[in-house]
Design a protein around this motif. Structure first.
Motif, PDB file in Angstrom:
ATOM      1  N   MET A  16     -49.553 -68.537  20.659  1.00  0.00           N
ATOM      2  CA  MET A  16     -48.232 -67.895  20.747  1.00  0.00           C
ATOM      3  C   MET A  16     -47.634 -68.054  22.144  1.00  0.00           C
ATOM      4  O   MET A  16     -46.423 -68.208  22.288  1.00  0.00           O
ATOM      5  CB  MET A  16     -48.336 -66.406  20.405  1.00  0.00           C
ATOM      6  CG  MET A  16     -48.421 -66.136  18.911  1.00  0.00           C
ATOM      7  SD  MET A  16     -48.771 -64.403  18.603  1.00  0.00           S
ATOM      8  CE  MET A  16     -47.243 -63.642  19.156  1.00  0.00           C
ATOM      9  N   VAL A  17     -48.499 -67.995  23.161  1.00  0.00           N
ATOM     10  CA  VAL A  17     -47.997 -68.154  24.529  1.00  0.00           C
ATOM     11  C   VAL A  17     -47.268 -69.495  24.660  1.00  0.00           C
ATOM     12  O   VAL A  17     -46.190 -69.580  25.246  1.00  0.00           O
ATOM     13  CB  VAL A  17     -49.145 -68.046  25.558  1.00  0.00           C
ATOM     14  CG1 VAL A  17     -48.658 -68.405  26.946  1.00  0.00           C
ATOM     15  CG2 VAL A  17     -49.737 -66.645  25.553  1.00  0.00           C
ATOM     16  N   GLY A  18     -47.866 -70.527  24.070  1.00  0.00           N
ATOM     17  CA  GLY A  18     -47.197 -71.824  24.086  1.00  0.00           C
ATOM     18  C   GLY A  18     -45.887 -71.783  23.312  1.00  0.00           C
ATOM     19  O   GLY A  18     -44.844 -72.237  23.793  1.00  0.00           O
TER      20      GLY A  18
ATOM     21  N   THR B 165     -45.720 -75.867  22.631  1.00  0.00           N
ATOM     22  CA  THR B 165     -44.600 -75.900  23.580  1.00  0.00           C
ATOM     23  C   THR B 165     -43.638 -77.039  23.257  1.00  0.00           C
ATOM     24  O   THR B 165     -42.719 -77.310  24.015  1.00  0.00           O
ATOM     25  CB  THR B 165     -45.082 -76.078  25.042  1.00  0.00           C
ATOM     26  OG1 THR B 165     -45.647 -77.387  25.183  1.00  0.00           O
ATOM     27  CG2 THR B 165     -46.119 -75.052  25.429  1.00  0.00           C
TER      28      THR B 165
ATOM     29  N   ARG C 285     -49.859 -80.311  28.803  1.00  0.00           N
ATOM     30  CA  ARG C 285     -51.138 -80.897  29.169  1.00  0.00           C
ATOM     31  C   ARG C 285     -52.295 -80.039  28.683  1.00  0.00           C
ATOM     32  O   ARG C 285     -52.140 -78.863  28.387  1.00  0.00           O
ATOM     33  CB  ARG C 285     -51.250 -81.003  30.682  1.00  0.00           C
ATOM     34  CG  ARG C 285     -51.281 -79.628  31.325  1.00  0.00           C
ATOM     35  CD  ARG C 285     -51.668 -79.674  32.778  1.00  0.00           C
ATOM     36  NE  ARG C 285     -53.034 -80.144  32.949  1.00  0.00           N
ATOM     37  CZ  ARG C 285     -53.609 -80.287  34.134  1.00  0.00           C
ATOM     38  NH1 ARG C 285     -52.950 -80.021  35.231  1.00  0.00           N
ATOM     39  NH2 ARG C 285     -54.844 -80.703  34.225  1.00  0.00           N
TER      40      ARG C 285
ATOM     41  N   LEU D  59     -43.960 -69.334  22.657  1.00  0.00           N
ATOM     42  CA  LEU D  59     -42.928 -68.468  23.246  1.00  0.00           C
ATOM     43  C   LEU D  59     -42.126 -69.165  24.342  1.00  0.00           C
ATOM     44  O   LEU D  59     -41.117 -68.642  24.817  1.00  0.00           O
ATOM     45  CB  LEU D  59     -43.569 -67.185  23.789  1.00  0.00           C
ATOM     46  CG  LEU D  59     -43.933 -66.179  22.696  1.00  0.00           C
ATOM     47  CD1 LEU D  59     -44.835 -65.081  23.234  1.00  0.00           C
ATOM     48  CD2 LEU D  59     -42.687 -65.564  22.080  1.00  0.00           C
ATOM     49  N   THR D  60     -42.583 -70.347  24.736  1.00  0.00           N
ATOM     50  CA  THR D  60     -41.801 -71.118  25.692  1.00  0.00           C
ATOM     51  C   THR D  60     -40.549 -71.679  25.017  1.00  0.00           C
ATOM     52  O   THR D  60     -39.538 -71.928  25.662  1.00  0.00           O
ATOM     53  CB  THR D  60     -42.681 -72.246  26.284  1.00  0.00           C
ATOM     54  OG1 THR D  60     -43.651 -71.628  27.121  1.00  0.00           O
ATOM     55  CG2 THR D  60     -41.882 -73.252  27.084  1.00  0.00           C
TER      56      THR D  60
ATOM     57  N   ARG E 274     -52.231 -75.072  21.498  1.00  0.00           N
ATOM     58  CA  ARG E 274     -51.464 -74.309  22.474  1.00  0.00           C
ATOM     59  C   ARG E 274     -50.446 -75.202  23.184  1.00  0.00           C
ATOM     60  O   ARG E 274     -49.284 -74.836  23.353  1.00  0.00           O
ATOM     61  CB  ARG E 274     -52.482 -73.771  23.486  1.00  0.00           C
ATOM     62  CG  ARG E 274     -52.089 -72.584  24.242  1.00  0.00           C
ATOM     63  CD  ARG E 274     -53.280 -72.024  24.966  1.00  0.00           C
ATOM     64  NE  ARG E 274     -53.743 -72.893  26.056  1.00  0.00           N
ATOM     65  CZ  ARG E 274     -54.616 -72.494  26.987  1.00  0.00           C
ATOM     66  NH1 ARG E 274     -55.123 -71.280  26.936  1.00  0.00           N
ATOM     67  NH2 ARG E 274     -54.985 -73.301  27.938  1.00  0.00           N
ATOM     68  N   ALA E 275     -50.912 -76.400  23.588  1.00  0.00           N
ATOM     69  CA  ALA E 275     -50.017 -77.322  24.283  1.00  0.00           C
ATOM     70  C   ALA E 275     -48.936 -77.835  23.331  1.00  0.00           C
ATOM     71  O   ALA E 275     -47.761 -77.943  23.698  1.00  0.00           O
ATOM     72  CB  ALA E 275     -50.813 -78.487  24.859  1.00  0.00           C
TER      73      ALA E 275
ATOM     74  N   PHE F 292     -57.247 -68.541  27.176  1.00  0.00           N
ATOM     75  CA  PHE F 292     -57.097 -67.155  27.622  1.00  0.00           C
ATOM     76  C   PHE F 292     -58.172 -66.355  26.894  1.00  0.00           C
ATOM     77  O   PHE F 292     -57.999 -65.955  25.742  1.00  0.00           O
ATOM     78  CB  PHE F 292     -55.700 -66.628  27.284  1.00  0.00           C
ATOM     79  CG  PHE F 292     -54.592 -67.486  27.850  1.00  0.00           C
ATOM     80  CD1 PHE F 292     -54.527 -67.732  29.212  1.00  0.00           C
ATOM     81  CD2 PHE F 292     -53.628 -68.031  27.030  1.00  0.00           C
ATOM     82  CE1 PHE F 292     -53.514 -68.519  29.739  1.00  0.00           C
ATOM     83  CE2 PHE F 292     -52.609 -68.810  27.550  1.00  0.00           C
ATOM     84  CZ  PHE F 292     -52.553 -69.059  28.911  1.00  0.00           C
TER      85      PHE F 292
ATOM     86  N   ARG G 103     -45.234 -66.295  16.258  1.00  0.00           N
ATOM     87  CA  ARG G 103     -46.474 -66.051  15.513  1.00  0.00           C
ATOM     88  C   ARG G 103     -46.595 -67.060  14.360  1.00  0.00           C
ATOM     89  O   ARG G 103     -47.661 -67.623  14.131  1.00  0.00           O
ATOM     90  CB  ARG G 103     -46.467 -64.609  15.002  1.00  0.00           C
ATOM     91  CG  ARG G 103     -47.810 -64.113  14.552  1.00  0.00           C
ATOM     92  CD  ARG G 103     -47.808 -62.611  14.342  1.00  0.00           C
ATOM     93  NE  ARG G 103     -48.083 -61.897  15.577  1.00  0.00           N
ATOM     94  CZ  ARG G 103     -47.362 -60.865  16.036  1.00  0.00           C
ATOM     95  NH1 ARG G 103     -46.323 -60.436  15.348  1.00  0.00           N
ATOM     96  NH2 ARG G 103     -47.690 -60.282  17.158  1.00  0.00           N
TER      97      ARG G 103
ATOM     98  N   ARG H 137     -59.488 -74.096  29.611  1.00  0.00           N
ATOM     99  CA  ARG H 137     -59.070 -72.799  30.140  1.00  0.00           C
ATOM    100  C   ARG H 137     -58.363 -71.960  29.096  1.00  0.00           C
ATOM    101  O   ARG H 137     -57.194 -71.638  29.232  1.00  0.00           O
ATOM    102  CB  ARG H 137     -58.122 -73.010  31.324  1.00  0.00           C
ATOM    103  CG  ARG H 137     -58.593 -74.048  32.291  1.00  0.00           C
ATOM    104  CD  ARG H 137     -57.616 -74.241  33.401  1.00  0.00           C
ATOM    105  NE  ARG H 137     -57.702 -73.154  34.352  1.00  0.00           N
ATOM    106  CZ  ARG H 137     -57.351 -73.298  35.630  1.00  0.00           C
ATOM    107  NH1 ARG H 137     -56.886 -74.432  36.072  1.00  0.00           N
ATOM    108  NH2 ARG H 137     -57.445 -72.281  36.445  1.00  0.00           N
TER     109      ARG H 137
ATOM    110  N   GLU I 129     -52.916 -65.484  19.629  1.00  0.00           N
ATOM    111  CA  GLU I 129     -52.136 -65.114  20.813  1.00  0.00           C
ATOM    112  C   GLU I 129     -52.103 -66.247  21.839  1.00  0.00           C
ATOM    113  O   GLU I 129     -51.084 -66.480  22.484  1.00  0.00           O
ATOM    114  CB  GLU I 129     -52.713 -63.846  21.458  1.00  0.00           C
ATOM    115  CG  GLU I 129     -52.398 -62.591  20.664  1.00  0.00           C
ATOM    116  CD  GLU I 129     -53.234 -61.387  21.070  1.00  0.00           C
ATOM    117  OE1 GLU I 129     -52.935 -60.282  20.599  1.00  0.00           O
ATOM    118  OE2 GLU I 129     -54.207 -61.551  21.839  1.00  0.00           O
TER     119      GLU I 129
ATOM    120  N   PHE J 178     -56.499 -79.184  29.842  1.00  0.00           N
ATOM    121  CA  PHE J 178     -57.316 -79.257  31.044  1.00  0.00           C
ATOM    122  C   PHE J 178     -58.679 -79.856  30.726  1.00  0.00           C
ATOM    123  O   PHE J 178     -59.244 -79.610  29.656  1.00  0.00           O
ATOM    124  CB  PHE J 178     -57.509 -77.852  31.629  1.00  0.00           C
ATOM    125  CG  PHE J 178     -56.253 -77.267  32.205  1.00  0.00           C
ATOM    126  CD1 PHE J 178     -55.931 -77.475  33.534  1.00  0.00           C
ATOM    127  CD2 PHE J 178     -55.388 -76.518  31.418  1.00  0.00           C
ATOM    128  CE1 PHE J 178     -54.769 -76.938  34.075  1.00  0.00           C
ATOM    129  CE2 PHE J 178     -54.229 -75.982  31.944  1.00  0.00           C
ATOM    130  CZ  PHE J 178     -53.923 -76.196  33.286  1.00  0.00           C
TER     131      PHE J 178
END
Lengths: 322, 240
Positions: B100-102, B153, B82, B104-105, B149-150, B90, B114, B88, B97, B84
C-alpha cells in the motif's frame, strides 16, 4: 468501530465523571490526567508514529506555558490568543528540530532535543525583563471563560477533555490515512520509504511540528490551570521524560496508550504527593524510583505497553503495533 | 529515443572511483541486464540513478527529462522504482500495508490503494500472505514483496538489484518467470544479476561493468563470449 470502543469509553467516563463526583481532589487529578495524557499523546505523534524519539518535549510545553502566561500578564491579551501564539512558536521550533532530524538520527536526535529544552530553560531563567527569570510568573485569576478564570474544576475537565480528544483524533488519522501509512513506512525504513516515493523529510518535519504545537497547547492550558509558570519546571527534563514514559507504559504508537499511561503515572504521582506531603516531604521524590521500576517491568513483560499487553490477553489483532 | 538514458556517470568515494563515465541507454519496454564481478560498480550505478547518490559527473534522463541529483522520492514519483539488494521490507507492517505504501504514491485514496496492493500481491503470488507481518516471510517471498511494492508505484522503469541473489535454487525459476511476465506486460526493466544463466535467458541486452567501466554492451550471447568479460569474471587463464 469496535476497535475504538475502549477509547470512547475512556473519554465518556472522563467527561461524565464531573457530573457524578464533586470532590475537588479527584477533579484536580482528572484535569491533570487529561492534560498529561494529551501531552503524552502529542509526544506519541513524533516519538511513536514518526519514530522520532524526543526527550526534550518540555521545550514545547514550556513555550506554550510562557506564551499563554505572557500574553495575559504583559501584553494584555486573552489566554486563548496566547495559546495560539504558543502553538505557532512551538510548531516553528518543531520544524527546525524536524529538519535537524534528517542529519541527527536515534540517540543524537534525542540529545539535540534535550539540549533544546535546556537552552530554553536557561534563556527563560536569564531573560528576567521578559520572564521574571527563575521567580516565575503568577497568572492572575480574572473570572470568565475568555480569560480562563474558571474556578469550577468540572469546566476545566471538559476543556482539557476537548484537547485530549483532538490529539486522539490526530493519532487515529495517523493510523488510517495515506500520510499515516507513509509515516509508518518512514519509521520502519526511511530509505526504503523514499525509494517508494514517500516524501520522508516533509512528513517527519510535519509530524514533529504538529506534535510540538499540541504539546504547547497542553503547556498553555496547564499554566492557566495551575496559575503559575517557572522555568525550572516547565522546561525540565523531568516532564519530557514523563511524556515519553507515559507513552511507553501505555503503548508507543497506539492512540489510546498515552492516555492510559498518563492516567497511571499521574495517579501514582498524585497519590505519593498526598501520602508524603508535609511530614514526609523528602519521600515525594520516590515517584522517580517508581517510574524506573515501572519502565523496567513494562520493557521486560509488556514491551508494547499496556495496550499491547491487554490486546494479547484478549487475543485481538488491533493490538499490533500500528 | 531511449526511455532511460544514463550518460557519463562518474562517482568516487575518496580514492575509489566506483563509476567511471558509465553510459547506458534503455529503450521503452526493454529488459537490460547489468553484470559484472563484485566491486564493478553495479550497485553504485543504481544508487546514482535512483537518487540515493548524486553522481560527481554525468547525467540521468528519464524520457528526455534530466533527473540527476533529485531526491529518491522525487525520482520515484518521476517514474523510476527500485528494489534493494539487501532486502528492506517494512518489518512491522503487514504484507498488504507494505505494498500500500507503494500504491499511495499514485493514489490519495487509502481504500483504492488497498485494492491496488491486493492486485499486485496476487500477481506476484503472495495472495495468501496479505495479512501476515512482513518479517515472517522467507527470502524468496520478501523478494516478491519488494517487487510488488515497487510495481505499485507504477514505475516507467524498474531497477531490480539481484532478483535471484540469496534465494535457494528451487525458488529461482519462479522469480525468473515473474520477471519475464513483467517484461511481457511492457514494464521496462534494468536488472542487476549475478547468475549468468538467468540473465542470458531473460535479458534482451546485457551491459557488463568492470572496475567502474562499461566493458561490453550487446546481445546476451555476444557479451557472454566477450573476451574482456570472461577475463573479468574468470581471470586471464580462461581466455582462449
Amino acid at each position: 468501530m469496535k476497535r475504538y470502543l475502549p477509547a470512547i469509553a475512556y473519554f465518556v467516563v472522563a467527561g461524565l465523571a464531573p457530573l457524578v463526583v464533586k470532590d475537588a481532589f479527584f477533579l484536580d487529578a482528572l484535569v491533570l490526567i487529561l492534560i498529561w495524557g494529551a501531552a503524552a499523546a502529542a509526544w506519541n505523534i513524533a516519538g511513536g508514529y514518526a519514530g522520532q524519539v524526543s526527550l526534550g518535549h518540555s521545550a514545547f510545553f514550556g513555550l506554550g506555558a510562557y506564551a499563554a502566561a505572557l500574553a495575559v500578564t504583559r501584553w494584555g491579551l486573552s489566554p486563548w490568543t496566547g495559546i495560539l501564539i504558543g502553538a505557532g512558536i512551538a510548531a516553528f521550533t518543531g520544524m527546525v528540530i524536524g529538519f535537524l532530524s534528517n542529519r541527527l538520527k536515534g540517540p543524537y536526535f534525542v540529545i539535540a532535543t534535550i539540549a533544546l529544552s535546556q537552552v530554553l530553560l536557561i534563556a527563560a531563567s536569564r531573560l528576567k525583563g521578559l520572564t521574571s527569570g527563575s521567580e516565575g510568573i503568577p497568572v492572575p485569576f480574572r473570572p470568565g471563560f475568555w480569560t480562563l478564570g474558571i474556578a469550577d474544576k468540572s469546566v476545566w475537565v471538559w476543556i482539557v477533555l476537548v484537547l485530549a480528544i483532538l490529539v486522539y483524533l490526530v493519532q487515529v488519522y495517523l493510523e488510517r490515512s495515506r500520510r499515516g501509512f507513509q509515516l509508518a513506512a518512514v519509521r520502519e525504513d526511511e530509505d526504503a520509504a523514499r525509494s517508494l516515493g514517500v516524501p520522508a523529510l516533509h512528513l517527519k518535519v510535519a509530524a514533529i511540528a504538529v506534535s510540538a504545537a499540541f504539546t504547547a497547547v497542553c503547556g498553555a492550558l496547564w499554566a492557566q490551570y495551575i496559575g503559575f509558570v517557572d522555568p525550572a519546571y516547565v522546561f525540565s527534563v523531568d516532564i519530557s521524560i514523563k511524556f515519553a514514559l507515559a507513552s511507553m507504559i501505555g503503548g508507543v504508537g497506539t492512540a489510546l496508550g498515552p492516555f492510559l499511561g498518563a492516567a497511571l503515572v499521574t495517579t501514582l504521582e498524585t497519590t505519593l504527593r498526598a501520602q508524603f506531603g508535609g511530614v514526609g516531604a523528602q519521600f515525594i521524590g520516590t515517584y522517580l524510583i517508581l517510574y524506573g521500576i515501572a519502565l523496567i517491568v513494562i520493557v521486560r513483560y509488556a514491551p508494547r505497553g499496556l495496550v499491547g499487553w491487554i490486546g494479547e490477553r484478549w487475543g485481538r489483532r488491533e493490538a499490533k503495533p500500528a | 529515443m531511449s526511455l532511460l538514458s544514463v550518460s557519463g556517470i562518474t562517482k568516487s568515494f575518496g580514492g575509489v572511483t566506483a563509476n567511471k563515465g558509465i553510459s547506458i541507454e534503455v529503450g521503452e519496454g526493454e529488459l537490460v541486464g547489468i553484470i559484472g564481478p563484485n566491486g564493478a560498480g553495479k550497485s553504485t550505478l543504481f544508487e546514482c540513478i535512483s537518487g540515493f547518490y548524486t553522481p560527481d559527473a554525468g547525467e540521468v534522463k528519464l524520457d528526455g527529462k534530466r533527473i540527476t541529483g533529485l531526491a529518491p522520492d522525487v525520482v520515484c514519483r518521476a517514474g523510476i522504482a527500485r528494489t534493494f539488494q539487501k532486502l528492506r521490507p517494512f518489518q512491522g507492517m503487514t504484507v498488504l500495508e507494505n505494498v500500500m505504501v507503494g500504491a499511495l504514491t499514485r493514489t490519495k485514496d487509502v481504500k483504492h490503494a488497498r485494492e491496488v496492493a491486493r492486485e499486485w500481491l496476487s500477481r506476484v503470488g503472495l495472495d495468501e500472505k496479505v495479512d501476515t507481518f512482513a518479517r515472517t516471510l522467507s527470502t524468496g517471498q520478501r523478494k516478491r514483496l519488494e517487487l510488488a511494492r515497487a510495481l505499485a508505484t507504477e514505475p516507467r522503469v524498474l531497477l531490480l538489484d539481484e532478483v535471484t541473489g540469496g534465494v535457494d535454487q528451487r525458488t529461482i525459476p519462479g522469480l525468473v518467470q515473474l520477471v519475464r511476465d513483467l517484461h511481457g506486460r511492457g514494464v521496462t526493466l534494468l536488472v542487476i544479476e549475478h547468475n549468468m544463466r538467468v540473465i542470458t535467458a531473460v535479458a534482451q541486452r546485457i551491459v557488463a561493468l568492470y572496475l567502474g567501466e562499461v566493458i561490453a554492451d550487446g546481445a546476451p550471447q555476444e557479451v557472454a563470449r566477450d573476451r574482456r568479460v570472461v577475463e573479468a569474471y574468470l581471470g586471464q587463464a580462461y581466455v582462449q
